[in-house]
Design a protein around this motif. Structure first.
Motif, PDB file in Angstrom:
ATOM      1  N   ASP A  46     -39.165   0.298 -16.272  1.00 49.89           N
ATOM      2  CA  ASP A  46     -39.077   0.945 -17.731  1.00 49.89           C
ATOM      3  C   ASP A  46     -40.633  -0.024 -18.293  1.00 49.89           C
ATOM      4  OD1 ASP A  46     -37.839  -1.405 -18.141  1.00 49.89           O
ATOM      5  OD2 ASP A  46     -36.067   0.041 -19.048  1.00 49.89           O
ATOM      6  N   ARG A  47     -40.851  -0.727 -17.237  1.00 47.53           N
ATOM      7  CA  ARG A  47     -42.254  -1.847 -18.018  1.00 47.53           C
ATOM      8  C   ARG A  47     -42.543  -2.303 -16.811  1.00 47.53           C
ATOM      9  NH1 ARG A  47     -43.188  -7.270 -19.294  1.00 47.53           N
ATOM     10  NH2 ARG A  47     -41.369  -8.093 -17.946  1.00 47.53           N
ATOM     11  N   LEU A  48     -44.468  -2.329 -17.407  1.00 46.78           N
ATOM     12  CA  LEU A  48     -44.824  -2.222 -16.383  1.00 46.78           C
ATOM     13  C   LEU A  48     -45.973  -3.679 -16.713  1.00 46.78           C
ATOM     14  CD1 LEU A  48     -45.795   1.558 -16.327  1.00 46.78           C
ATOM     15  CD2 LEU A  48     -45.011  -0.346 -14.166  1.00 46.78           C
ATOM     16  N   VAL A  49     -46.335  -4.412 -15.948  1.00 45.71           N
ATOM     17  CA  VAL A  49     -47.450  -5.275 -16.337  1.00 45.71           C
ATOM     18  C   VAL A  49     -48.686  -5.002 -15.103  1.00 45.71           C
ATOM     19  CG1 VAL A  49     -47.508  -8.000 -15.928  1.00 45.71           C
ATOM     20  CG2 VAL A  49     -45.669  -7.158 -16.545  1.00 45.71           C
ATOM     21  N   VAL A  50     -49.698  -4.988 -15.637  1.00 42.99           N
ATOM     22  CA  VAL A  50     -51.118  -5.043 -15.125  1.00 42.99           C
ATOM     23  C   VAL A  50     -52.122  -5.788 -15.123  1.00 42.99           C
ATOM     24  CG1 VAL A  50     -52.567  -3.502 -14.597  1.00 42.99           C
ATOM     25  CG2 VAL A  50     -50.489  -2.331 -14.993  1.00 42.99           C
ATOM     26  N   ASN A  51     -52.450  -6.299 -13.857  1.00 42.01           N
ATOM     27  CA  ASN A  51     -53.276  -7.807 -13.722  1.00 42.01           C
ATOM     28  C   ASN A  51     -55.427  -6.418 -13.877  1.00 42.01           C
ATOM     29  OD1 ASN A  51     -53.351  -7.265 -11.700  1.00 42.01           O
ATOM     30  ND2 ASN A  51     -54.135  -8.851 -10.916  1.00 42.01           N
ATOM     31  N   THR A  52     -56.229  -7.689 -14.937  1.00 40.45           N
ATOM     32  CA  THR A  52     -57.394  -6.385 -14.192  1.00 40.45           C
ATOM     33  C   THR A  52     -58.490  -7.671 -14.516  1.00 40.45           C
ATOM     34  OG1 THR A  52     -57.504  -7.043 -17.380  1.00 40.45           O
ATOM     35  CG2 THR A  52     -56.797  -5.075 -16.380  1.00 40.45           C
TER      36      THR A  52
ATOM     37  N   ALA B  58     -42.015  -3.973 -13.636  1.00 37.38           N
ATOM     38  CA  ALA B  58     -43.064  -3.703 -12.310  1.00 37.38           C
ATOM     39  C   ALA B  58     -44.777  -4.889 -12.132  1.00 37.38           C
ATOM     40  CB  ALA B  58     -43.039  -2.406 -11.254  1.00 37.38           C
ATOM     41  N   PHE B  59     -44.783  -5.406 -11.099  1.00 35.35           N
ATOM     42  CA  PHE B  59     -45.932  -6.011 -11.800  1.00 35.35           C
ATOM     43  C   PHE B  59     -47.232  -5.146 -10.991  1.00 35.35           C
ATOM     44  CE2 PHE B  59     -49.593  -9.707 -10.200  1.00 35.35           C
ATOM     45  CZ  PHE B  59     -50.654  -8.812 -10.898  1.00 35.35           C
ATOM     46  N   VAL B  60     -47.733  -4.247 -10.873  1.00 34.27           N
ATOM     47  CA  VAL B  60     -48.717  -3.432 -11.117  1.00 34.27           C
ATOM     48  C   VAL B  60     -50.619  -3.975 -10.461  1.00 34.27           C
ATOM     49  CG1 VAL B  60     -49.874  -1.028 -10.114  1.00 34.27           C
ATOM     50  CG2 VAL B  60     -48.051  -1.316 -11.049  1.00 34.27           C
ATOM     51  N   LEU B  61     -51.098  -4.193  -9.259  1.00 38.36           N
ATOM     52  CA  LEU B  61     -52.054  -5.230  -8.779  1.00 38.36           C
ATOM     53  C   LEU B  61     -53.379  -3.959  -9.666  1.00 38.36           C
ATOM     54  CD1 LEU B  61     -51.128  -6.529  -5.584  1.00 38.36           C
ATOM     55  CD2 LEU B  61     -51.547  -7.515  -8.185  1.00 38.36           C
ATOM     56  N   GLY B  62     -54.149  -4.243 -10.363  1.00 37.95           N
ATOM     57  CA  GLY B  62     -54.514  -3.648 -10.935  1.00 37.95           C
ATOM     58  C   GLY B  62     -56.559  -4.564 -11.138  1.00 37.95           C
ATOM     59  N   ALA B  63     -56.299  -5.578 -10.716  1.00 36.47           N
ATOM     60  CA  ALA B  63     -57.689  -6.397 -10.615  1.00 36.47           C
ATOM     61  C   ALA B  63     -58.416  -6.112  -9.329  1.00 36.47           C
ATOM     62  CB  ALA B  63     -57.126  -7.952 -11.317  1.00 36.47           C
ATOM     63  N   GLY B  64     -58.352  -4.991  -8.346  1.00 39.52           N
ATOM     64  CA  GLY B  64     -59.255  -5.487  -6.936  1.00 39.52           C
ATOM     65  C   GLY B  64     -61.139  -4.417  -7.457  1.00 39.52           C
ATOM     66  N   MET B  65     -61.384  -5.301  -6.704  1.00 35.08           N
ATOM     67  CA  MET B  65     -63.312  -5.003  -7.157  1.00 35.08           C
ATOM     68  C   MET B  65     -63.171  -3.515  -6.412  1.00 35.08           C
ATOM     69  SD  MET B  65     -64.229  -7.694  -8.620  1.00 35.08           S
ATOM     70  CE  MET B  65     -66.262  -7.337  -8.889  1.00 35.08           C
ATOM     71  N   GLY B  66     -62.747  -3.362  -5.285  1.00 34.99           N
ATOM     72  CA  GLY B  66     -63.283  -2.183  -4.481  1.00 34.99           C
ATOM     73  C   GLY B  66     -64.480  -2.069  -3.991  1.00 34.99           C
ATOM     74  N   GLU B  67     -65.127  -3.746  -3.396  1.00 28.80           N
ATOM     75  CA  GLU B  67     -66.027  -3.203  -2.955  1.00 28.80           C
ATOM     76  C   GLU B  67     -67.051  -1.810  -1.287  1.00 28.80           C
ATOM     77  OE1 GLU B  67     -64.234  -5.566  -3.058  1.00 28.80           O
ATOM     78  OE2 GLU B  67     -65.232  -7.416  -3.241  1.00 28.80           O
TER      79      GLU B  67
ATOM     80  N   LEU C  60     -68.344   3.767  -5.870  1.00 24.47           N
ATOM     81  CA  LEU C  60     -67.506   4.575  -7.244  1.00 24.47           C
ATOM     82  C   LEU C  60     -66.828   3.457  -8.279  1.00 24.47           C
ATOM     83  CD1 LEU C  60     -66.026   7.143  -4.769  1.00 24.47           C
ATOM     84  CD2 LEU C  60     -67.633   7.210  -5.639  1.00 24.47           C
ATOM     85  N   THR C  61     -66.862   2.523  -7.341  1.00 20.63           N
ATOM     86  CA  THR C  61     -66.312   1.821  -8.476  1.00 20.63           C
ATOM     87  C   THR C  61     -67.623   0.890  -9.447  1.00 20.63           C
ATOM     88  OG1 THR C  61     -66.164   0.012  -6.804  1.00 20.63           O
ATOM     89  CG2 THR C  61     -64.450   0.590  -7.377  1.00 20.63           C
ATOM     90  N   GLU C  62     -68.372   1.249  -9.319  1.00 26.76           N
ATOM     91  CA  GLU C  62     -69.417   0.230 -10.856  1.00 26.76           C
ATOM     92  C   GLU C  62     -69.784   1.597 -11.418  1.00 26.76           C
ATOM     93  OE1 GLU C  62     -72.955   1.359  -9.090  1.00 26.76           O
ATOM     94  OE2 GLU C  62     -73.380   0.074  -6.908  1.00 26.76           O
ATOM     95  N   GLN C  63     -68.153   2.456 -11.445  1.00 33.14           N
ATOM     96  CA  GLN C  63     -67.880   3.433 -13.257  1.00 33.14           C
ATOM     97  C   GLN C  63     -66.820   3.260 -13.299  1.00 33.14           C
ATOM     98  OE1 GLN C  63     -67.726   7.873 -13.144  1.00 33.14           O
ATOM     99  NE2 GLN C  63     -69.749   7.353 -14.017  1.00 33.14           N
ATOM    100  N   LEU C  64     -65.547   2.651 -12.501  1.00 36.37           N
ATOM    101  CA  LEU C  64     -64.409   2.521 -12.403  1.00 36.37           C
ATOM    102  C   LEU C  64     -63.527   1.108 -11.839  1.00 36.37           C
ATOM    103  CD1 LEU C  64     -63.014   6.151 -13.075  1.00 36.37           C
ATOM    104  CD2 LEU C  64     -63.679   4.726 -15.203  1.00 36.37           C
ATOM    105  N   PRO C  65     -62.424   1.183 -12.197  1.00 38.02           N
ATOM    106  CA  PRO C  65     -62.040   0.042 -11.064  1.00 38.02           C
ATOM    107  C   PRO C  65     -61.188   0.994 -10.071  1.00 38.02           C
ATOM    108  CG  PRO C  65     -61.289  -0.612 -13.589  1.00 38.02           C
ATOM    109  CD  PRO C  65     -62.339   0.695 -13.610  1.00 38.02           C
ATOM    110  N   LYS C  66     -61.132   0.293  -9.104  1.00 32.53           N
ATOM    111  CA  LYS C  66     -60.604   0.912  -8.206  1.00 32.53           C
ATOM    112  C   LYS C  66     -59.431   1.391  -8.355  1.00 32.53           C
ATOM    113  CE  LYS C  66     -59.509  -1.363  -3.881  1.00 32.53           C
ATOM    114  NZ  LYS C  66     -59.394  -2.031  -3.275  1.00 32.53           N
ATOM    115  N   PRO C  67     -58.789   1.215  -9.367  1.00 34.11           N
ATOM    116  CA  PRO C  67     -57.130   2.006  -9.013  1.00 34.11           C
ATOM    117  C   PRO C  67     -57.469   2.874 -10.145  1.00 34.11           C
ATOM    118  CG  PRO C  67     -56.434  -0.395  -9.342  1.00 34.11           C
ATOM    119  CD  PRO C  67     -58.743  -0.332  -9.210  1.00 34.11           C
ATOM    120  N   LEU C  68     -58.457   2.753 -11.375  1.00 36.51           N
ATOM    121  CA  LEU C  68     -58.476   3.217 -11.724  1.00 36.51           C
ATOM    122  C   LEU C  68     -59.476   5.550 -11.151  1.00 36.51           C
ATOM    123  CD1 LEU C  68     -59.202   2.143 -15.719  1.00 36.51           C
ATOM    124  CD2 LEU C  68     -57.376   3.092 -14.659  1.00 36.51           C
TER     125      LEU C  68
END
Length: 306
Positions: free
Chosen positions: A48-54, A4-13, A18-26
Motif C-alpha cells: 500500500d506504499r510505492l517508492v519509485v526512482n527516476t 515496494a521500491f519500483v525501479l523507474g530510472a532506466g534509460m531504455g537504450e 521510443l524512450t526519447e519520448q517516455l521513460p521505459k517504464p512509462l
C-alpha cells in the motif's frame, strides 16, 4: 510486506527512439503505462506504499501521476541526478523513504502475472536478507540455486563454483532492511555485485522458483511487440474505444491502437502498435512498426519505429 521500491530510472537504450519520448517504464502497454501493471501486481498482495526512482525524463512521471498516487496508493518519487545510481545505489538512495521495514523490489520494465505470495512466504519463513524470484526457463539463465538449501550459490560462475546458473532472475525480490548494511550510499552500483558479496560472506540470500504465469522483459522492441501479440485480449481491447479507425483503413494481424489515435482511410497496418495520440496517414503501409504519441507515420515501412 506493505511497501515496494519500483525501479523507474532506466534509460531504455534498446527501445530508442521510443524512450526519447517516455521513460521505459512509462511506455504504453495496451494503452496504459507499463509500470502500472507492476503497481497493480504489488497492490494485489497487500502493498500500500510505492517508492519509485527516476532519472531519464522525470517530468513524464509527474504528468502520468500528477497527484503522486495510483488508484489510491501513494507514490513517493526520488530523482537521481546528475547520474543514475543503478539498482543498489538506487536502493541506498531511498533508504530514508523505506525506513526500517522490509520491502519488495520490482524492475519497472517487466510485465508479469506470476504469483507473489510464495515469495512473501519464503522470505518470512526462511529469515533471508534477500529472497529472489526465479524461473527455470527464459532467455537468460544465470542464477545458481540450491533448492534443497533454498540458497542462491552463484551468479554466472562469478564465484568460481563451476555453476553458470540454470535459473532466470525475474527482477523481483524481497529485502530485509539489513540489505542496507551491504550497500554503500552514493555509489553507482548494480545489485549483482552486492548479491555476490553476500553469498561469498555467507549471508542469507535465498530464492523461490515460480514458473506459473507469464513473464516478459520489455526492454527491447522485439519483446515489446511479441508481448502485445501473445497477450492480446488479456489486458483489455486492442483498439481503444476512443481511437478513430476511418473507413477504408485495413488492419491485419494483431494491432494495438491507443486512445485518441487516428488511422486514416487507405492506411494499412499489420502487427503494429500505435500509441495514444499517434496517427497513421492515408496510404501508409506499416508492418511490425511502433508509432509514438503525437507522431504521424507515413510511407511503406517494415520493422521500424516512428
Amino acid at each position: 510486506m506493505k511497501q515496494a521500491f519500483v525501479l523507474g530510472a532506466g534509460m531504455g537504450e534498446r527501445l530508442r527512439p521510443l524512450t526519447e519520448q517516455l521513460p521505459k517504464p512509462l511506455v504504453p502497454v495496451f494503452h496504459r503505462p507499463l509500470i502500472t501493471y507492476a503497481f497493480e501486481h504489488l497492490h494485489a498482495v497487500g502493498v500500500d506504499r510505492l517508492v519509485v526512482n527516476t532519472h531519464h525524463l522525470p517530468d513524464a512521471y509527474a504528468q502520468a501521476f500528477p497527484d503522486q498516487r495510483y488508484r489510491g496508493t501513494p507514490i513517493q518519487f526520488r530523482h537521481e541526478s546528475p547520474v543514475r545510481l543503478e539498482t543498489a545505489g538506487g536502493i541506498a538512495n531511498v533508504r530514508d523513504l523505506l525506513g526500517n521495514e522490509p520491502f519488495l523490489v520490482y524492475n519497472g520494465d517487466i510485465l508479469t502475472d506470476l504469483p507473489l505470495k510464495p515469495l512473501l512466504t519464503e522470505h518470512r519463513e526462511k529469515g533471508n536478507i534477500v529472497t529472489l524470484v526465479l524461473r527455470s526457463h527464459g532467455p537468460s539463465l544465470h542464477i545458481a540455486f540450491d533448492p534443497r538449501r533454498g540458497r542462491v550459490t552463484d551468479i554466472r560462475n562469478k564465484l568460481g563454483t563451476g555453476d553458470e546458473g540454470k535459473y532466470l532472475f525475474t527482477g523481483i525480490y524481497a529485502c530485509d532492511p539489513a540489505i542496507h548494511d551491504w550497500i554503500t550510499p552514493g555509489k553507482v552500483e548494480s545489485v549483482i555485485p552486492i548479491f555476490l558479496n553476500m553469498i561469498r560472506e555467507g549471508a542469507k540470500i535465498g530464492a523461490v522458483v515460480i514458473d506459473e504465469g507469464s513473464w516478459w522483459d520489455l526492454g527491447s522492441r522485439t519483446a515489446y511487440l511479441a508481448a502485445h501479440s501473445a497477450l492480446n485480449g488479456l489486458y483489455g481491447p486492442a483498439i481503444d474505444p476512443t481511437a478513430q479507425i476511418e473507413d477504408g483503413a485495413v488492419l491485419r494481424g494483431i494491432n494495438v491502437v491507443g486512445a485518441g489515435a487516428v488511422i486514416e482511410s487507405g492506411a494499412q497496418l499489420e502487427d503494429t502498435i500505435v500509441w495514444p495520440g499517434g496517427r497513421v496517414v492515408r496510404g501508409a503501409q506499416l508492418k511490425r512498426c511502433i508509432v509514438r504519441g503525437s507522431i504521424s507515420a507515413a510511407g511503406i515501412v517494415e520493422d521500424a519505429d516512428f
